[in-house]
Design a protein around this motif. Structure first.
Motif, PDB file in Angstrom:
ATOM      1  N   THR A  26      24.298 -27.535 -17.090  1.00  0.00           N
ATOM      2  CA  THR A  26      22.444 -27.593 -17.876  1.00  0.00           C
ATOM      3  C   THR A  26      22.203 -27.686 -16.735  1.00  0.00           C
ATOM      4  O   THR A  26      20.959 -27.253 -16.602  1.00  0.00           O
ATOM      5  N   TYR A  31      19.523 -24.905 -18.678  1.00  0.00           N
ATOM      6  CA  TYR A  31      18.191 -26.036 -19.264  1.00  0.00           C
ATOM      7  C   TYR A  31      16.917 -24.599 -18.807  1.00  0.00           C
ATOM      8  O   TYR A  31      16.067 -24.348 -19.012  1.00  0.00           O
ATOM      9  N   GLU A  72      23.433 -23.466 -23.833  1.00  0.00           N
ATOM     10  CA  GLU A  72      22.450 -23.924 -23.186  1.00  0.00           C
ATOM     11  C   GLU A  72      21.652 -24.102 -22.760  1.00  0.00           C
ATOM     12  O   GLU A  72      20.831 -23.779 -21.664  1.00  0.00           O
TER      13      GLU A  72
END
Length: 101
Positions: free
Chosen positions: A23, A54, A80
């Motif tokens: 992430t 992210y 993710e």
């Protein structure tokens, strides 16, 4: 766990298959994740990974999601991707949908 688990961590817990995802795309790269999967696979584990993170656009090892999925055996697809998390790049509604086609 803040660092990548070692082979003994998995085997001691009775785990023989792992799936990894990052992430944090600032301090870790998709290339590192692919290398970790290959290292675990070479030592006898079954290991897969998701490209993404992210931040947007979706981080990949080869420059495109399609190429990652075609050229890297361990790549299962995109995972993710943050939409409303404070760490996301705040994508529009259409951006995540375009990855699904």
């Amino acid at each position: 766990m803040s660092e990548c688990p070692q082979l003994s961590d998995f085997l001691d817990a009775g785990i023989t298959t792992a799936v990894g995802v990052y992430t944090d795309t600032t301090t870790r790269s998709q290339e590192h994740l692919v290398a970790k999967c290959r290292g675990l696979t070479a030592r006898g584990m079954t290991c897969y990974h998701w490209c993404g993170g992210y931040a947007g656009p979706c981080p990949t090892a080869t420059g495109s999601i399609q190429r990652d999925m075609c050229l890297i055996d361990s790549c299962m697809g995109v995972g993710e991707v943050a939409v409303s998390d404070h760490r996301s790049s705040v994508p529009s509604v259409n951006q995540p949908l375009s990855k699904a086609t």
